[in-house]
Design a protein around this motif. Structure first.
Motif, PDB file in Angstrom:
ATOM      1  N   HIS A  91      90.779  51.271  49.296  1.00 37.62           N
ATOM      2  CA  HIS A  91      89.651  51.057  50.209  1.00 37.62           C
ATOM      3  C   HIS A  91      90.098  51.469  51.607  1.00 37.62           C
ATOM      4  CE1 HIS A  91      86.027  48.904  51.780  1.00 37.62           C
ATOM      5  NE2 HIS A  91      86.799  48.835  52.864  1.00 37.62           N
ATOM      6  N   VAL A  92      89.362  52.375  52.217  1.00 34.37           N
ATOM      7  CA  VAL A  92      89.664  52.842  53.576  1.00 34.37           C
ATOM      8  C   VAL A  92      88.501  52.451  54.487  1.00 34.37           C
ATOM      9  CG1 VAL A  92      90.185  54.833  55.038  1.00 34.37           C
ATOM     10  CG2 VAL A  92      90.952  54.804  52.643  1.00 34.37           C
ATOM     11  N   ALA A  93      88.797  51.868  55.614  1.00 37.84           N
ATOM     12  CA  ALA A  93      87.756  51.508  56.574  1.00 37.84           C
ATOM     13  C   ALA A  93      88.119  52.033  57.952  1.00 37.84           C
ATOM     14  CB  ALA A  93      87.562  49.992  56.632  1.00 37.84           C
ATOM     15  N   VAL A  94      87.109  52.506  58.664  1.00 42.11           N
ATOM     16  CA  VAL A  94      87.305  52.972  60.036  1.00 42.11           C
ATOM     17  C   VAL A  94      86.936  51.843  60.984  1.00 42.11           C
ATOM     18  CG1 VAL A  94      86.558  54.621  61.792  1.00 42.11           C
ATOM     19  CG2 VAL A  94      86.894  55.377  59.429  1.00 42.11           C
ATOM     20  N   SER A  95      87.839  51.544  61.905  1.00 40.88           N
ATOM     21  CA  SER A  95      87.605  50.504  62.890  1.00 40.88           C
ATOM     22  C   SER A  95      87.899  51.068  64.279  1.00 40.88           C
ATOM     23  CB  SER A  95      88.465  49.278  62.571  1.00 40.88           C
ATOM     24  OG  SER A  95      88.076  48.180  63.369  1.00 40.88           O
ATOM     25  N   VAL A  96      88.104  50.187  65.237  1.00 35.25           N
ATOM     26  CA  VAL A  96      88.188  50.597  66.639  1.00 35.25           C
ATOM     27  C   VAL A  96      89.512  50.166  67.247  1.00 35.25           C
ATOM     28  CG1 VAL A  96      87.025  50.518  68.875  1.00 35.25           C
ATOM     29  CG2 VAL A  96      85.693  50.229  66.766  1.00 35.25           C
ATOM     30  N   VAL A  97      90.170  51.081  67.945  1.00 27.06           N
ATOM     31  CA  VAL A  97      91.368  50.720  68.712  1.00 27.06           C
ATOM     32  C   VAL A  97      90.999  49.629  69.718  1.00 27.06           C
ATOM     33  CG1 VAL A  97      92.904  51.537  70.554  1.00 27.06           C
ATOM     34  CG2 VAL A  97      92.612  52.906  68.476  1.00 27.06           C
ATOM     35  N   GLY A 122      92.547  41.863  47.912  1.00 20.70           N
ATOM     36  CA  GLY A 122      93.412  42.205  46.793  1.00 20.70           C
ATOM     37  C   GLY A 122      93.344  43.673  46.403  1.00 20.70           C
ATOM     38  N   ILE A 123      92.432  44.427  47.008  1.00 22.18           N
ATOM     39  CA  ILE A 123      92.328  45.867  46.759  1.00 22.18           C
ATOM     40  C   ILE A 123      93.234  46.590  47.760  1.00 22.18           C
ATOM     41  CG2 ILE A 123      90.773  47.872  46.794  1.00 22.18           C
ATOM     42  CD1 ILE A 123      88.495  45.901  46.094  1.00 22.18           C
ATOM     43  N   PRO A 124      94.098  47.508  47.309  1.00 22.18           N
ATOM     44  CA  PRO A 124      94.931  48.257  48.254  1.00 22.18           C
ATOM     45  C   PRO A 124      94.045  48.915  49.318  1.00 22.18           C
ATOM     46  CG  PRO A 124      95.672  48.640  46.014  1.00 22.18           C
ATOM     47  CD  PRO A 124      94.367  47.893  45.905  1.00 22.18           C
ATOM     48  N   PHE A 125      94.494  48.878  50.567  1.00 24.00           N
ATOM     49  CA  PHE A 125      93.612  49.326  51.646  1.00 24.00           C
ATOM     50  C   PHE A 125      94.366  50.069  52.740  1.00 24.00           C
ATOM     51  CE2 PHE A 125      95.343  45.323  53.129  1.00 24.00           C
ATOM     52  CZ  PHE A 125      95.512  45.512  54.493  1.00 24.00           C
ATOM     53  N   SER A 126      93.589  50.764  53.544  1.00 23.63           N
ATOM     54  CA  SER A 126      94.086  51.392  54.771  1.00 23.63           C
ATOM     55  C   SER A 126      93.010  51.233  55.841  1.00 23.63           C
ATOM     56  CB  SER A 126      94.372  52.887  54.564  1.00 23.63           C
ATOM     57  OG  SER A 126      95.348  53.096  53.567  1.00 23.63           O
ATOM     58  N   LEU A 127      93.421  50.882  57.045  1.00 28.05           N
ATOM     59  CA  LEU A 127      92.509  50.769  58.179  1.00 28.05           C
ATOM     60  C   LEU A 127      92.832  51.876  59.178  1.00 28.05           C
ATOM     61  CD1 LEU A 127      92.750  46.896  58.749  1.00 28.05           C
ATOM     62  CD2 LEU A 127      91.002  48.136  57.446  1.00 28.05           C
ATOM     63  N   VAL A 128      91.831  52.633  59.553  1.00 28.00           N
ATOM     64  CA  VAL A 128      92.007  53.688  60.547  1.00 28.00           C
ATOM     65  C   VAL A 128      91.325  53.232  61.832  1.00 28.00           C
ATOM     66  CG1 VAL A 128      91.629  56.105  61.146  1.00 28.00           C
ATOM     67  CG2 VAL A 128      92.040  55.461  58.752  1.00 28.00           C
ATOM     68  N   ARG A 171      92.909  62.476  55.437  1.00 33.37           N
ATOM     69  CA  ARG A 171      94.326  62.426  55.056  1.00 33.37           C
ATOM     70  C   ARG A 171      94.703  61.037  54.550  1.00 33.37           C
ATOM     71  NH1 ARG A 171      95.317  65.524  59.913  1.00 33.37           N
ATOM     72  NH2 ARG A 171      95.828  63.576  60.979  1.00 33.37           N
ATOM     73  N   THR A 172      94.186  60.018  55.211  1.00 34.19           N
ATOM     74  CA  THR A 172      94.476  58.650  54.803  1.00 34.19           C
ATOM     75  C   THR A 172      93.882  58.356  53.430  1.00 34.19           C
ATOM     76  OG1 THR A 172      94.491  57.951  57.129  1.00 34.19           O
ATOM     77  CG2 THR A 172      94.260  56.221  55.467  1.00 34.19           C
ATOM     78  N   ALA A 173      92.670  58.821  53.202  1.00 36.29           N
ATOM     79  CA  ALA A 173      91.962  58.531  51.950  1.00 36.29           C
ATOM     80  C   ALA A 173      92.681  59.090  50.729  1.00 36.29           C
ATOM     81  CB  ALA A 173      90.545  59.076  52.020  1.00 36.29           C
ATOM     82  N   ASN A 179      98.073  49.469  53.256  1.00 42.34           N
ATOM     83  CA  ASN A 179      98.003  48.000  53.354  1.00 42.34           C
ATOM     84  C   ASN A 179      98.316  47.572  54.783  1.00 42.34           C
ATOM     85  OD1 ASN A 179      97.255  47.463  50.638  1.00 42.34           O
ATOM     86  ND2 ASN A 179      99.363  47.863  50.005  1.00 42.34           N
ATOM     87  N   GLY A 180      97.769  48.334  55.698  1.00 43.83           N
ATOM     88  CA  GLY A 180      97.945  48.139  57.127  1.00 43.83           C
ATOM     89  C   GLY A 180      97.066  49.140  57.850  1.00 43.83           C
ATOM     90  N   ARG A 181      97.427  49.422  59.091  1.00 46.84           N
ATOM     91  CA  ARG A 181      96.572  50.293  59.894  1.00 46.84           C
ATOM     92  C   ARG A 181      97.326  51.492  60.444  1.00 46.84           C
ATOM     93  NH1 ARG A 181      95.504  46.906  65.469  1.00 46.84           N
ATOM     94  NH2 ARG A 181      94.815  45.363  63.931  1.00 46.84           N
TER      95      ARG A 181
END
Length: 251
Positions: A91-97, A122-128, A171-173, A179-181
């Motif tokens: 799961h990849v989500a875009v957030s804000v600096v 519990g789902i592996p993730f990445s936050l951009v 690239r992240t996807a 499991n971090g940002r």
């Protein structure tokens, strides 16, 4: 791989779908206008069938405190539940600096709540986490205008082109879940008031930019580093002057 882009018909989503398709991935643009609604759950199960990755670049239609919190919490809960049922692996989500630097800001508080749900899913993730987009510079100036003058705080500002954001998210996807940002920002750091003086001149806009330490940004006062990343951020390659030259309608 099959990658579902929630908010895939918006500014970043549409760019991302195109880029992923160019690299041979099956990218599905999921949004209410394509029959997928994360608030109601409509179309989610069908869209996620066979998906390995879900990228969420959706945004709330309202920034009012209650409405924006309801949007991000409800849509994220529905999406994560559908992903768990479908066996999605990233799961990849875009957030804000800077979200955590302005928790009093209603929008940022809602994004923090969204991230907390993702981290606990519990789902592996990445936050951009991205800085502000070039594409929104004019609307920021308009929102900061009072009595015909643009009031802007003299703080650090490092906006980025939507194309650079989409490239970083892509690239992240397709990579291993962090499991971090990761933070992404534009190639140049400005003083915010100086950026808007240069931008208004480039637009041929006669409004005066007033340096105002108490000027608010989407309702919040800013500190020196509220809007810029920490060391180690991934930097885009498109400079604002070059982006502006290629986007005549932005002037």
């Amino acid at each position: 791989m099959k990658i579902v882009v929630i908010g895939g018909t918006g500014l970043i989503g549409s760019k991302l779908v195109t880029k992923l398709g160019e690299y041979g991935h099956e990218a599905l643009a999921a949004a209410p206008n394509t029959g997928v609604n994360t608030l109601t759950g409509e179309g989610l199960a069908e869209a996620l069938t066979g998906a390995q990755v879900v990228v969420d670049v959706s945004n709330s239609p309202s920034f009012e405190r209650t409405a924006v919190m309801e949007f991000f919490q409800t849509s994220t809960r529905n999406l994560l539940a559908a992903e768990a049922a479908a066996g999605v692996r990233h799961h990849v989500a875009v957030s804000v600096v800077g979200t955590e630097r302005m928790p009093d800001n209603a929008y940022f508080a809602a994004k923090i709540a969204q991230e907390q749900l993702i981290e606990k899913s519990g789902i592996p993730f990445s936050l951009v986490h991205s800085t502000q987009f070039y594409e929104f510079a004019r609307s920021i100036a308009d929102g900061a205008t009072a009595d015909g003058k643009v009031h802007v705080a003299p703080v650090l500002f490092q906006p980025i082109a939507g194309d650079d954001v989409a490239r970083a998210v892509g690239r992240t996807a397709v990579g291993t879940p962090l499991n971090g940002r990761v933070e992404v920002a534009g190639p140049e750091e400005y003083r915010m008031d100086d950026f808007f003086r240069q931008a208004l001149t480039a637009w041929g806009d006669p409004r005066e930019v007033v340096t105002d330490p108490h000027a608010r940004y989407f309702g919040s006062e800013l500190t020196e580093r509220s809007l810029v990343p920490d060391d180690g951020a991934t930097l885009g390659t498109i400079h604002y002057r070059d982006w502006l030259g290629q986007n005549a309608t932005a002037k």
